[in-house]
Design a protein around this motif. Structure first.
Motif, PDB file in Angstrom:
ATOM      1  N   ALA A  30     -25.427  31.770   6.623  1.00 37.81           N
ATOM      2  CA  ALA A  30     -24.254  32.848   6.072  1.00 37.81           C
ATOM      3  C   ALA A  30     -24.184  34.158   7.020  1.00 37.81           C
ATOM      4  CB  ALA A  30     -24.107  33.357   5.029  1.00 37.81           C
ATOM      5  N   GLU A  31     -25.233  34.649   7.057  1.00 42.28           N
ATOM      6  CA  GLU A  31     -25.180  36.116   8.175  1.00 42.28           C
ATOM      7  C   GLU A  31     -26.339  35.851   9.666  1.00 42.28           C
ATOM      8  OE1 GLU A  31     -26.549  39.511   6.791  1.00 42.28           O
ATOM      9  OE2 GLU A  31     -28.427  38.171   5.140  1.00 42.28           O
ATOM     10  N   ARG A  32     -26.585  36.813  10.551  1.00 45.11           N
ATOM     11  CA  ARG A  32     -27.899  36.003  11.902  1.00 45.11           C
ATOM     12  C   ARG A  32     -28.952  36.977  11.122  1.00 45.11           C
ATOM     13  NH1 ARG A  32     -29.165  39.764  15.796  1.00 45.11           N
ATOM     14  NH2 ARG A  32     -28.766  41.189  14.890  1.00 45.11           N
ATOM     15  N   VAL A  33     -29.861  36.042  11.872  1.00 49.83           N
ATOM     16  CA  VAL A  33     -30.751  36.749  11.240  1.00 49.83           C
ATOM     17  C   VAL A  33     -31.743  37.297  12.228  1.00 49.83           C
ATOM     18  CG1 VAL A  33     -33.854  35.713  10.612  1.00 49.83           C
ATOM     19  CG2 VAL A  33     -31.468  34.626   9.979  1.00 49.83           C
ATOM     20  N   LYS A  34     -32.047  39.266  11.965  1.00 52.43           N
ATOM     21  CA  LYS A  34     -32.402  40.052  12.290  1.00 52.43           C
ATOM     22  C   LYS A  34     -33.638  39.539  12.945  1.00 52.43           C
ATOM     23  CE  LYS A  34     -29.310  43.095  10.359  1.00 52.43           C
ATOM     24  NZ  LYS A  34     -29.442  42.869   9.275  1.00 52.43           N
ATOM     25  N   ASP A  35     -34.387  39.980  14.054  1.00 51.14           N
ATOM     26  CA  ASP A  35     -35.036  39.686  15.130  1.00 51.14           C
ATOM     27  C   ASP A  35     -36.784  40.440  14.463  1.00 51.14           C
ATOM     28  OD1 ASP A  35     -34.023  38.702  16.968  1.00 51.14           O
ATOM     29  OD2 ASP A  35     -34.491  40.390  18.814  1.00 51.14           O
ATOM     30  N   GLU A  36     -36.235  41.477  13.963  1.00 51.85           N
ATOM     31  CA  GLU A  36     -37.153  42.816  12.993  1.00 51.85           C
ATOM     32  C   GLU A  36     -37.369  41.748  11.924  1.00 51.85           C
ATOM     33  OE1 GLU A  36     -34.785  44.665  15.907  1.00 51.85           O
ATOM     34  OE2 GLU A  36     -33.909  43.742  13.551  1.00 51.85           O
ATOM     35  N   THR A  37     -36.474  40.563  10.842  1.00 53.17           N
ATOM     36  CA  THR A  37     -36.609  39.842   9.826  1.00 53.17           C
ATOM     37  C   THR A  37     -37.824  38.780  10.015  1.00 53.17           C
ATOM     38  OG1 THR A  37     -34.204  40.160   8.500  1.00 53.17           O
ATOM     39  CG2 THR A  37     -36.068  38.730   8.340  1.00 53.17           C
ATOM     40  N   ARG A  38     -37.558  38.413  11.088  1.00 49.79           N
ATOM     41  CA  ARG A  38     -37.849  36.800  11.664  1.00 49.79           C
ATOM     42  C   ARG A  38     -39.728  37.292  12.229  1.00 49.79           C
ATOM     43  NH1 ARG A  38     -35.560  32.175  14.129  1.00 49.79           N
ATOM     44  NH2 ARG A  38     -34.041  33.825  14.187  1.00 49.79           N
TER      45      ARG A  38
END
Length: 587
Positions: A369-377
């Motif tokens: 549904a939305e891009r996974v941010k590097d910070e979250t990963r």
């Protein structure tokens, strides 16, 4: 935990253990339960797919030479597994795992096996058939839970077509959705209206729709309905209305942020095919347990979070609100869920409130549904050693188009296309790498339904759906999302990705939301501005970052506009229409 191997056998759920068989009429109690806190119900939903393109600049009827467009084919797919209705697919799963296997675990902890879900579906469907006509589109206004699932299968069992409504969208958008689908009746529940404080919405909808409350329907269940409830799971062909795999199974709706929402008609084959494509692409084990809090009015929540586990034969743990992070983490731990469906926004929230051990049972989190941010990963990997599989889809594709795999997980991409899909890239002026993605496959929609042409399905030309997204394929055939064509600015003849502008801001101020939009520019045609929640944001910081990282000067916004809060949709996706209004107000 993250190596793709099955979880240990000490799960908290015995898929085949039920203490008693609940009569069909009692199982219908689940239809009116929500299990959510009242404060969350009206803001729990993911907004309808706001990435669905309106394609205002495309001419659907124009003859375009596509012979030179690069084409990529996914792995082969056996279509015969998808040539059945959603009800037949669930009957197949029941035959495989056994009728007493747990199918759904609701928010209050109640477990429903396949027999109970099917009995409730046939019983409720029988009662609803007296209030509706065969082939009629019937709107459904319910939160994620056993009740929504039972209502979905109940309508389908008797040849009705559910139109899933976003209860967070407001009366105007919901009425427009019903108008497009030609739905004059809305199935809901008194308890849901009460807990969600939706009385005002209810009043507006009741002005020109017949409201059908499940508590009232339950009181009308008679002997005939109970007989059908008992016979249906055993002799479905004698009870259920015969439908074709090519008949419409559901109508979902894309975002109405730029106008009335569009209906997306998905057939039985579309839904079943997408489930089969996903299971062929990502290994699902018999020991898996799916946790889903995403709404069933959104394709990710409906197909991924509800239909996939039910049609594959593994339990679905359902929760009515993705905003209840603490409760969700407790339930993930308690149910020993192995697969979590989420968006980047919600996963980020869960990781911040999770306690040690909450994620231990999970094999992976599937994000869309939305891009996974590097910070979250990075945070999820560092704190919990948990794998995120990022995927990509669209309501028009039921929704999955591509997704990473445990054995081939490539952060920064959305993985390879699922089996049975074809893709072609339309060249876009000013963009050298990649092109505008068009997709085709057994999961691609029957077509759009517009409010100004109610009930008329407009199929995609030659079966190809224009996603409106700019993508490229790397050397491993993984899909790299460059952005939406609308999310590029043309400055002095050069194409500038607004995603790159946002990434600069995110790298500088990772704890805040940022949104890049374009405004008219008298000299260069367009200018890029960044709207940010970081109060002390300075353009000079972005200039320094871009220069030190070799980023083109055109990707530096002309202005930085701090705001107290960036408007978002129910998914956490940024509401760019509202952001643009904020930016114009800052002129």
């Amino acid at each position: 935990m993250t190596d793709g191997k099955p979880a240990d056998g000490n799960t908290a759920i015995d898929h085949n253990n039920r203490e008693s068989d609940i009569p069909a009429a009692d199982a219908l109690d689940a239809v009116t339960e929500t299990g959510a806190d009242a404060a969350d119900l009206t803001s729990t939903g993911i907004a309808p797919d706001s990435t669905a393109p309106t394609n205002p600049d495309s001419d659907e009827d124009a003859e375009v030479d596509t012979s030179s467009w690069p084409v990529l084919e996914g792995a082969p797919f056996k279509l015969s597994r998808a040539r059945r209705s959603v009800l037949q697919a669930m009957m197949r799963a029941k035959a495989k795992v056994g009728g007493k296997s747990v199918a759904i675990i609701d928010a209050d902890g109640r477990k429903f096996d396949y027999n109970e879900i099917l009995r409730a579906s046939f019983g409720l469907g029988s009662a609803l058939s007296r209030l509706t006509e065969k082939g009629e589109k019937v709107a459904v206004l319910l939160p994620t839970g056993a009740g929504a699932g039972i209502a979905f299968f109940a309508l389908n069992a008797y040849g009705r077509i559910p139109a899933m409504l976003n209860f967070t969208a407001g009366p105007k958008a919901i009425k427009a959705a019903c108008r497009a689908a030609q739905a004059t009746k809305i199935v809901t529940a008194h308890k849901f209206i009460e807990l969600g404080a939706l009385e005002e919405l209810e009043r507006h909808l009741a002005e020109d729709h017949e409201m059908i409350y499940l508590e009232d329907v339950r009181e009308t269940i008679g002997l005939g309905d109970k007989v059908r409830a008992l016979l249906g799971p055993v002799f479905p062909d004698l009870v259920a209305t015969r439908v074709s795999p090519d008949d419409t199974a559901v109508i979902l709706f894309t975002s109405g942020t730029e106008g009335d929402p569009k209906g997306v008609a998905l057939s039985h084959q579309n839904l079943v095919a997408n489930v089969e494509q996903a299971r062929a692409h990502v290994d699902i084990y018999p020991t898996d347990i799916v946790f889903n809090s995403l709404p069933t009015f959104h394709s990710f929540g409906l197909t991924g979070g509800l239909l996939l586990p039910l049609l594959v034969g593994i339990p679905a743990v359902l929760h009515p609100s993705p905003l209840q992070g603490k409760t969700i983490m407790e339930r993930v731990r308690k149910t020993r869920a192995t697969v979590l469906f989420a968006t980047d926004t919600f996963l980020n929230q869960y990781a911040r409130v999770a306690e040690k051990g909450d994620f231990d049972s999970l094999r992976f989190v599937l994000c869309g549904a939305e891009r996974v941010k590097d910070e979250t990963r990075t945070m999820v990997r560092r704190e919990f050693d948990l794998m995120i599989l990022e995927g990509y889809g669209a309501t028009e594709a039921s929704p999955v188009i591509a997704v990473n795999q445990p054995e081939r997980n490539k952060p920064g991409s959305v993985g390879r296309m699922i089996p049975g899909m074809s893709a072609r890239l339309e060249p876009v002026e000013g963009i050298e790498e990649g092109g505008r993605l068009h997709v085709k496959g057994p999961n691609v929609m029957q077509g759009y339904i517009f409010a100004d042409q109610p009930g008329v399905i407009h199929p995609p030309k030659d079966g190809w759906h224009d996603t409106g997204d700019i993508v490229s394929f790397d050397e491993e055939d993984c899909v790299q999302i460059r952005g939406r064509q609308k999310r590029f600015a043309k400055i002095g003849g050069e194409m500038v990705s607004l995603a790159v502008v946002e990434n600069i801001a995110t790298s500088l101020w990772p704890d805040c939301l940022h949104a890049a939009v374009t405004l008219p520019d008298p000299r260069k045609g367009e200018q890029v501005v960044i709207v940010t929640e970081y109060a002390n944001a300075e353009r000079s910081d972005m200039v320094a970052f871009a220069r030190s990282h070799g980023i083109a000067e055109l990707s530096i916004p002309k202005r930085v506009i701090p705001v107290s809060e960036i408007p978002v949709l129910g998914t956490g996706k940024i509401n760019y229409v509202a952001v643009e209004k904020l930016a114009k107000g800052g002129d």
